[in-house]
Design an enzyme around this catalytic site. Sequence first.
Site, PDB file in Angstrom:
ATOM      1  N   HIS A  30       0.859  -1.183   0.000  1.00  0.00           N
ATOM      2  CA  HIS A  30       0.000   0.000   0.000  1.00  0.00           C
ATOM      3  C   HIS A  30       0.895   1.232   0.000  1.00  0.00           C
ATOM      4  CE1 HIS A  30      -2.311   3.219   2.178  1.00  0.00           C
ATOM      5  NE2 HIS A  30      -3.155   2.903   1.201  1.00  0.00           N
ATOM      6  N   SER A  31       0.592   2.167  -0.876  1.00  0.00           N
ATOM      7  CA  SER A  31       1.202   3.485  -0.895  1.00  0.00           C
ATOM      8  C   SER A  31       2.722   3.409  -1.052  1.00  0.00           C
ATOM      9  CB  SER A  31       0.787   4.256   0.359  1.00  0.00           C
ATOM     10  OG  SER A  31       1.015   5.639   0.190  1.00  0.00           O
ATOM     11  N   GLN A  32       3.463   4.000  -0.118  1.00  0.00           N
ATOM     12  CA  GLN A  32       4.918   4.061  -0.232  1.00  0.00           C
ATOM     13  C   GLN A  32       5.536   2.677  -0.399  1.00  0.00           C
ATOM     14  OE1 GLN A  32       6.991   5.678   3.152  1.00  0.00           O
ATOM     15  NE2 GLN A  32       8.985   5.492   2.184  1.00  0.00           N
TER      16      GLN A  32
END
Length: 194
Positions: A30-32
């Site tokens: 998720h994300s980064q």
Amino acid sequence: MVSNEETQQRNKEAGAALLDRVGPAVVLTHSQSGAFGWLIADARPRLVKAIVAIEPAGPPFEATINGTGKARAWGPTDVPIAYDPPVNDPSELAVEREAKADGPDLFVCWMQKAPARQFVNLKNIPVMVMAAEASYHQVYDHCTAKYLNQAGVKTEYIRLQDRGIRGNGHMVMIEKNNLDIARVVDEWVQKNVK
């Protein structure tokens, strides 16, 4: 402060060591941490059964929304990832911005010039990239999916609103309808992981 490059390299090494210990797995990011999934799979392609990338860091080659300018010099990552033909330096990647966006309010993607180099270690790993309706990722996650597909990675791009799941922001796992989103992930894994 630890750089994106150092963070990605450390997580690639740690993720690969973990898979060596526990065996085959589906990698969820998720994300980064989005870049970590591509790098762990690159390091241990036989141990990654699929990648579920929920709003992964992106788009390839450029920072947008949360920054500006060049980013992720290797496409989806800031550190080397295996291409075929091989790439020794990211300057060897011939990329160009597409002439127009894929739709209204969408980011214009950077893609490889033909013939596109392939992600040799990811080509047999199914990938899902997911974006939420009210998230800032909605405007550019399609670029990550397109880039992966162009590089030979079977990637499905899922917009939650197309599955009837409305209104979510970037942190889908803490919203009231998180079980509906988990069901989408589970159904995709059941269908795509042998």
